[in-house]
Write a protein that holds these residues in place. Structure first.
Motif, PDB file in Angstrom:
ATOM      1  N   LEU A 576       0.850  -1.183   0.000  1.00  0.00           N
ATOM      2  CA  LEU A 576       0.000   0.000   0.000  1.00  0.00           C
ATOM      3  C   LEU A 576       0.893   1.243   0.000  1.00  0.00           C
ATOM      4  O   LEU A 576       1.957   1.247   0.621  1.00  0.00           O
ATOM      5  N   VAL A 577       0.442   2.299  -0.698  1.00  0.00           N
ATOM      6  CA  VAL A 577       1.205   3.555  -0.751  1.00  0.00           C
ATOM      7  C   VAL A 577       0.384   4.649  -0.082  1.00  0.00           C
ATOM      8  O   VAL A 577      -0.820   4.783  -0.330  1.00  0.00           O
ATOM      9  N   LEU A 578       1.047   5.418   0.774  1.00  0.00           N
ATOM     10  CA  LEU A 578       0.423   6.570   1.421  1.00  0.00           C
ATOM     11  C   LEU A 578       0.960   7.839   0.766  1.00  0.00           C
ATOM     12  O   LEU A 578       2.170   8.074   0.764  1.00  0.00           O
ATOM     13  N   PHE A 579       0.065   8.645   0.192  1.00  0.00           N
ATOM     14  CA  PHE A 579       0.454   9.918  -0.418  1.00  0.00           C
ATOM     15  C   PHE A 579       0.105  11.050   0.548  1.00  0.00           C
ATOM     16  O   PHE A 579      -1.060  11.187   0.954  1.00  0.00           O
ATOM     17  N   LEU A 580       1.107  11.847   0.911  1.00  0.00           N
ATOM     18  CA  LEU A 580       0.879  12.990   1.799  1.00  0.00           C
ATOM     19  C   LEU A 580       0.552  14.199   0.922  1.00  0.00           C
ATOM     20  O   LEU A 580       1.443  14.869   0.396  1.00  0.00           O
ATOM     21  N   ILE A 581      -0.743  14.471   0.771  1.00  0.00           N
ATOM     22  CA  ILE A 581      -1.210  15.460  -0.194  1.00  0.00           C
ATOM     23  C   ILE A 581      -1.148  16.870   0.395  1.00  0.00           C
ATOM     24  O   ILE A 581      -1.635  17.132   1.493  1.00  0.00           O
ATOM     25  N   SER A 582      -0.531  17.766  -0.376  1.00  0.00           N
ATOM     26  CA  SER A 582      -0.431  19.182   0.001  1.00  0.00           C
ATOM     27  C   SER A 582      -0.106  19.968  -1.259  1.00  0.00           C
ATOM     28  O   SER A 582       0.113  19.392  -2.327  1.00  0.00           O
ATOM     29  N   ASN A 583      -0.051  21.263  -1.133  1.00  0.00           N
ATOM     30  CA  ASN A 583       0.362  22.085  -2.277  1.00  0.00           C
ATOM     31  C   ASN A 583       1.801  21.767  -2.664  1.00  0.00           C
ATOM     32  O   ASN A 583       2.166  21.805  -3.848  1.00  0.00           O
ATOM     33  N   ASN A 584       2.627  21.441  -1.678  1.00  0.00           N
ATOM     34  CA  ASN A 584       4.022  21.072  -1.963  1.00  0.00           C
ATOM     35  C   ASN A 584       4.080  19.761  -2.754  1.00  0.00           C
ATOM     36  O   ASN A 584       4.917  19.608  -3.650  1.00  0.00           O
ATOM     37  N   PHE A 585       3.216  18.814  -2.405  1.00  0.00           N
ATOM     38  CA  PHE A 585       3.121  17.557  -3.154  1.00  0.00           C
ATOM     39  C   PHE A 585       2.716  17.858  -4.603  1.00  0.00           C
ATOM     40  O   PHE A 585       3.296  17.317  -5.546  1.00  0.00           O
ATOM     41  N   PHE A 586       1.723  18.723  -4.771  1.00  0.00           N
ATOM     42  CA  PHE A 586       1.240  19.088  -6.105  1.00  0.00           C
ATOM     43  C   PHE A 586       2.356  19.695  -6.955  1.00  0.00           C
ATOM     44  O   PHE A 586       2.448  19.440  -8.160  1.00  0.00           O
ATOM     45  N   ASN A 587       3.214  20.481  -6.345  1.00  0.00           N
ATOM     46  CA  ASN A 587       4.285  21.168  -7.082  1.00  0.00           C
ATOM     47  C   ASN A 587       5.507  20.293  -7.340  1.00  0.00           C
ATOM     48  O   ASN A 587       6.398  20.684  -8.087  1.00  0.00           O
ATOM     49  N   SER A 588       5.576  19.122  -6.709  1.00  0.00           N
ATOM     50  CA  SER A 588       6.760  18.262  -6.806  1.00  0.00           C
ATOM     51  C   SER A 588       6.675  17.326  -8.014  1.00  0.00           C
ATOM     52  O   SER A 588       5.722  16.549  -8.147  1.00  0.00           O
ATOM     53  N   LYS A 589       7.681  17.389  -8.873  1.00  0.00           N
ATOM     54  CA  LYS A 589       7.725  16.484 -10.043  1.00  0.00           C
ATOM     55  C   LYS A 589       7.933  15.045  -9.599  1.00  0.00           C
ATOM     56  O   LYS A 589       7.384  14.118 -10.199  1.00  0.00           O
ATOM     57  N   SER A 590       8.720  14.847  -8.561  1.00  0.00           N
ATOM     58  CA  SER A 590       8.944  13.485  -8.055  1.00  0.00           C
ATOM     59  C   SER A 590       7.640  12.880  -7.550  1.00  0.00           C
ATOM     60  O   SER A 590       7.315  11.720  -7.867  1.00  0.00           O
ATOM     61  N   CYS A 591       6.882  13.647  -6.761  1.00  0.00           N
ATOM     62  CA  CYS A 591       5.600  13.148  -6.245  1.00  0.00           C
ATOM     63  C   CYS A 591       4.639  12.858  -7.394  1.00  0.00           C
ATOM     64  O   CYS A 591       3.911  11.857  -7.369  1.00  0.00           O
ATOM     65  N   ARG A 592       4.647  13.722  -8.388  1.00  0.00           N
ATOM     66  CA  ARG A 592       3.762  13.530  -9.543  1.00  0.00           C
ATOM     67  C   ARG A 592       4.086  12.218 -10.245  1.00  0.00           C
ATOM     68  O   ARG A 592       3.192  11.442 -10.604  1.00  0.00           O
ATOM     69  N   GLN A 593       5.376  11.953 -10.425  1.00  0.00           N
ATOM     70  CA  GLN A 593       5.774  10.728 -11.110  1.00  0.00           C
ATOM     71  C   GLN A 593       5.437   9.486 -10.289  1.00  0.00           C
ATOM     72  O   GLN A 593       4.978   8.472 -10.833  1.00  0.00           O
ATOM     73  N   GLU A 594       5.642   9.569  -8.982  1.00  0.00           N
ATOM     74  CA  GLU A 594       5.334   8.431  -8.124  1.00  0.00           C
ATOM     75  C   GLU A 594       3.835   8.132  -8.139  1.00  0.00           C
ATOM     76  O   GLU A 594       3.426   6.965  -8.208  1.00  0.00           O
ATOM     77  N   LEU A 595       3.010   9.172  -8.097  1.00  0.00           N
ATOM     78  CA  LEU A 595       1.571   8.964  -8.090  1.00  0.00           C
ATOM     79  C   LEU A 595       1.089   8.373  -9.419  1.00  0.00           C
ATOM     80  O   LEU A 595       0.250   7.471  -9.446  1.00  0.00           O
ATOM     81  N   ILE A 596       1.650   8.878 -10.522  1.00  0.00           N
ATOM     82  CA  ILE A 596       1.280   8.338 -11.836  1.00  0.00           C
ATOM     83  C   ILE A 596       1.679   6.869 -11.936  1.00  0.00           C
ATOM     84  O   ILE A 596       0.929   6.036 -12.459  1.00  0.00           O
ATOM     85  N   TYR A 597       2.854   6.534 -11.417  1.00  0.00           N
ATOM     86  CA  TYR A 597       3.333   5.154 -11.476  1.00  0.00           C
ATOM     87  C   TYR A 597       2.414   4.222 -10.672  1.00  0.00           C
ATOM     88  O   TYR A 597       2.107   3.101 -11.087  1.00  0.00           O
ATOM     89  N   VAL A 598       1.952   4.714  -9.505  1.00  0.00           N
ATOM     90  CA  VAL A 598       1.067   3.912  -8.653  1.00  0.00           C
ATOM     91  C   VAL A 598      -0.308   3.773  -9.283  1.00  0.00           C
ATOM     92  O   VAL A 598      -0.872   2.667  -9.361  1.00  0.00           O
ATOM     93  N   THR A 599      -0.877   4.885  -9.756  1.00  0.00           N
ATOM     94  CA  THR A 599      -2.282   4.885 -10.188  1.00  0.00           C
ATOM     95  C   THR A 599      -2.481   4.400 -11.613  1.00  0.00           C
ATOM     96  O   THR A 599      -3.493   3.750 -11.918  1.00  0.00           O
ATOM     97  N   GLU A 600      -1.519   4.684 -12.516  1.00  0.00           N
ATOM     98  CA  GLU A 600      -1.724   4.368 -13.927  1.00  0.00           C
ATOM     99  C   GLU A 600      -0.926   3.160 -14.397  1.00  0.00           C
ATOM    100  O   GLU A 600      -1.413   2.372 -15.212  1.00  0.00           O
ATOM    101  N   THR A 601       0.291   3.009 -13.908  1.00  0.00           N
ATOM    102  CA  THR A 601       1.121   1.894 -14.368  1.00  0.00           C
ATOM    103  C   THR A 601       0.833   0.624 -13.570  1.00  0.00           C
ATOM    104  O   THR A 601       0.513  -0.425 -14.140  1.00  0.00           O
ATOM    105  N   LEU A 602       0.923   0.712 -12.246  1.00  0.00           N
ATOM    106  CA  LEU A 602       0.748  -0.476 -11.406  1.00  0.00           C
ATOM    107  C   LEU A 602      -0.688  -0.665 -10.931  1.00  0.00           C
ATOM    108  O   LEU A 602      -1.060  -1.780 -10.546  1.00  0.00           O
ATOM    109  N   LYS A 603      -1.455   0.428 -10.949  1.00  0.00           N
ATOM    110  CA  LYS A 603      -2.833   0.391 -10.422  1.00  0.00           C
ATOM    111  C   LYS A 603      -2.857  -0.242  -9.026  1.00  0.00           C
ATOM    112  O   LYS A 603      -3.635  -1.148  -8.729  1.00  0.00           O
ATOM    113  N   LYS A 604      -1.981   0.242  -8.204  1.00  0.00           N
ATOM    114  CA  LYS A 604      -1.789  -0.282  -6.845  1.00  0.00           C
ATOM    115  C   LYS A 604      -2.673   0.495  -5.866  1.00  0.00           C
ATOM    116  O   LYS A 604      -2.917   1.695  -6.053  1.00  0.00           O
TER     117      LYS A 604
END
Length: 756
Positions: A576-604
């Protein structure tokens, strides 16, 4: 009879010149010693040792220093230190006040003017710039030591200059002489153009940087009208040059520069260059993450808007001279972009700034031989562009401008800089800013690569990305990075390249089998994805969940996995992945890539944790988490929020997990729990063995004591003892490791220090 022109013997000329130089240096030493003796024995009838006679001899020497037949510019620069030291020693004596200032002020001014003229020749300043880095560095710190150790100069800067006779005319004479010395010293220091580090300048914070800002502040407050003061201008230039090197900014913060400079912007009577220097120093402070935090606490944005309305648009200097106005307007907008979140910028004015100020400045800077526009290196301009590209709207806005397709424009600049870096490979002092520019450009390309409409352009320029990969693997990065400041808004070059590659050629499947979540489990692996700006919240969450025996939590500050391949593997192996959502998370390219990998690639499966209860999701993030399991954390009841989160985790992984107990009373920790705290924060085990805290109360008491002072003093105090204790293991205590320990203590303080 024929005249033959005989070529002079070069070695003979050099030998004669060296002899002249050595004799001159010896004469200078002798004359200053004679001057000291004449002042001590003043009143006898020995005309040979009279101060006037010695001053005349010194004046003759200083007048000869401009003669390039005997003295080259480098010789003059080297003599400067000798003369400066003797002059500073002289003005610190009571005899200088009692005799020179009273009786020989005019003669002394003539002598010093000759000395000043010899040093301000253009070829002398050129010679300073051409010195090797090591020689310039040694000279810079020797001069700083001399000027900061002078009691009279220090009294002058602190406006505490007192004369026993209390004669206003004598005080004015001494003030003028201190002022002349400072002007010439600051010009030499500014000309040396050193690469400065916070750790090297720190010892001058209280003895030089605080007196300098205090001196200017009192001058601005007491002189409520515009004046052209040369010393003020030289001090401001010194502070601009020093603060331009971002690693020095902690010194400026500790000396309260942000607060004082912001106050200057509210004064209506400064002149154009005083506003310009003030704004530039504030801008330099904003290039540092800590500087942004302090400026925002001081309501910097509101003060800047008021300055723009009341002064920039109305001041007579800016109305008459539009060049001044445009220069300050550029700094103003760059500063706004650094301190204000890109999602909160006014779109219309920001688009105007990009089109008519930023883009032309970047073009002109690239065409410049020094890669500068005015006094801005293109790295600064590109970093502003990078900060704007956090917002997808500005990427699309820039791409639709008529001058160029944005991705192609970035590739052209990057390709050019990679070539420059290659041909300047061995000049690391020049390369540092170019490397910073390359990293910023790579971050911009990473932002662009999230958008499907630009991916074909990126793939067409894949050879430049391959050049970037080759450059990143070279040893030049390793040598340059320790000497440049990387903001938390800028990812490493390696991370940016991996991010671009993942977006262009995404992994289609995982090599790790995704475990079934339908069966009852006894053990669960979690990964926390967060913005590093929110690390305090993440640590707090980790501290609570890491003690639960059924959970294994992966987070980068514990497992030290920061590269994309490592992050992707950790995601794949997590239940399971826990995403700590905030404006800083929204602005982070690393967070964006990790979320896309979880939700679209692995569907975890994942859970969204809103760390600010009032945060509203927008843009790229909204559609991806709108239907996910989520929880809003309230500050007032963190433990209850954690238990609610635990229920969501149990539902997601179908297993029983121990309830969370309130462990906030650190005073009750035993020795084992203290050791676990060291392990949880990934601190050296040797640090625990060194301090040997017996319980949580001892740890809290130490925390309170150490955080009351600069941690560098404690580091210097224990470093030798630490390394002596672990001598057999050859274990050293680096500033980085001790800094991690201090950061963990700060988190502990925020969590529980009030309970001591």
């Amino acid at each position: 009879m024929m005249n033959y022109l005989i070529e002079p013997n070069i070695s003979t000329i050099i030998e004669n010149n060296e002899k002249i130089i050595n004799e001159t240096i010896q004469q200078i030493y002798q004359l200053f010693e004679q001057l000291r003796q004449s002042l001590i024995n003043f009143g006898n009838n020995n005309k040979i040792l009279s101060p006037e006679h010695v001053l005349n001899d010194l004046n003759q020497i200083f007048c000869r220093l401009v003669n390039r037949k005997f003295y080259n510019p480098l010789d003059v620069v080297n003599m400067f230190e000798i003369i400066l030291k003797n002059y500073l020693d002289l003005i610190d004596t009571n005899q200088f006040i009692d005799i020179i200032a009273h009786r020989y002020a005019c003669k002394n001014n003539i002598v010093f003017s000759s000395f000043f003229e010899s040093l301000t020749q253009e070829d002398t300043l050129d010679a300073i710039r051409k010195m090797s880095f090591k020689i310039r560095q040694q000279k810079y710190y020797r001069i700083l030591d001399q000027i900061s150790s002078s009691k009279r100069i220090n009294s002058f800067l602190n406006n505490e200059l007192t004369i026993s006779s209390n004669n206003d005319n004598i005080i004015r004479i001494v003030n003028n002489f201190c002022e002349l010395i400072l002007i010439i010293v600051l010009r030499i220091l500014n000309g040396l153009n050193m690469k400065l580090l916070d750790i090297e300048l720190r010892k001058y914070q209280n003895i030089l940087f605080i007196p300098l800002i205090t001196f200017i502040d009192k001058y601005f407050v007491s002189n409520q009208c515009s004046q052209n003061n040369i010393l003020i201008k030289e001090i401001l230039e010194f502070l601009r040059i020093t603060s331009d090197q971002t690693l020095t900014i902690p010194i400026f913060i500790n000396a309260n520069y942000p607060q004082i400079c912001l106050h200057w912007l509210s004064l209506s009577y400064l002149n154009a260059y005083e506003y310009a220097y003030t704004l530039r120093i504030i801008y330099n402070i904003a290039r540092h993450d800590e500087g942004i935090m302090i400026l925002n606490k001081c309501q910097c944005h509101n003060i800047l808007m008021q300055f723009n309305t009341d002064i920039l648009d109305r001041h007579i200097d800016f109305i008459i001279d539009r060049k001044w106005y445009e220069d300050l307007q550029l700094i103003y907008f760059m500063l706004i972009i650094l301190i204000v979140d890109s999602n909160k910028l006014v779109i219309e004015s920001t688009n105007w700034f990009i089109t008519y100020r930023l883009s032309p400045a970047i073009f002109d800077g690239i065409l410049s031989r020094t890669y500068r526009y005015q006094k801005f290196h293109i790295s600064e301009l590109i970093i502003i562009l990078m900060r704007l590209c956090i917002n997808d709207n500005y990427i699309h806005c820039i791409s639709h401008k008529k001058y160029s397709t944005f991705p192609e424009y970035v590739f052209n600049v990057l390709n050019f800089l990679l070539y420059c870096v290659e041909i300047e490979r061995f000049d690391y002092s020049v390369l540092s800013l170019d490397v910073l520019t390359v990293i910023a450009l790579a971050n911009i390309l990473w932002s662009i690569s999230f958008h499907d409409q630009y991916k074909n352009i990126l793939i067409e320029n894949i050879q430049i990305i391959n050049k970037l990969i080759v450059f990143e693997s070279s040893n030049i990065i390793e040598k340059i990075l320790p000497n440049i400041y990387i903001s938390r808004y800028m990812s490493s070059l390696k991370r940016a390249i991996d991010g671009i590659w993942q977006n262009l050629y995404p992994l289609s499947s995982t090599n790790v089998e995704i475990k079934s979540l339908t069966t009852i489990k006894s053990f669960c692996s979690l990964m926390i994805s967060y913005s590093h700006i929110d690390i305090d919240f993440c640590r707090q969450l980790y501290d609570i969940f890491s003690i639960l025996p059924e959970l294994s939590i992966s987070v980068d500050f514990i497992n030290s996995k920061y590269l994309w391949q490592e992050i992707a593997q950790t995601i794949e192996q997590s239940d399971l992945v826990l995403f700590l959502i905030s404006n800083n998370f929204f602005n982070s390219k690393s967070c964006r890539q990790e979320l896309i990998y979880v939700t679209e690639t692995l569907k975890k499966p994942f859970i969204s944790i809103f760390i600010n209860a009032d945060y509203q999701v927008t843009g790229w993030l909204k559609n991806r988490i709108s239907e996910s399991k989520h929880i809003h954390f309230e500050e007032k009841d963190f433990i209850n929020n954690c238990n609610e989160l635990l229920l969501l985790i149990k539902q997601s992984v179908s297993m029983n997990i121990t309830s969370i107990k309130n462990t906030s009373d650190i005073k009750q920790w035993n020795e084992k729990e203290v050791k676990q705290w060291f392990n949880n924060n990934n601190l050296m085990s040797e640090l625990h063995d060194f301090y040997q805290f017996q319980n949580g109360y001892e740890l809290l008491l130490y925390t309170q004591a150490i955080l009351a002072f600069s941690w560098t003093k404690e580091y210097e105090r224990i470093k030798i003892r630490f390394e002596e204790k672990f001598k057999q293991q050859q274990q050293c205590l680096s500033p980085h490791e001790f800094s991690k320990f201090i950061n963990a203590l700060k988190h502990l303080k925020n969590k529980n220090l009030s309970s001591i």
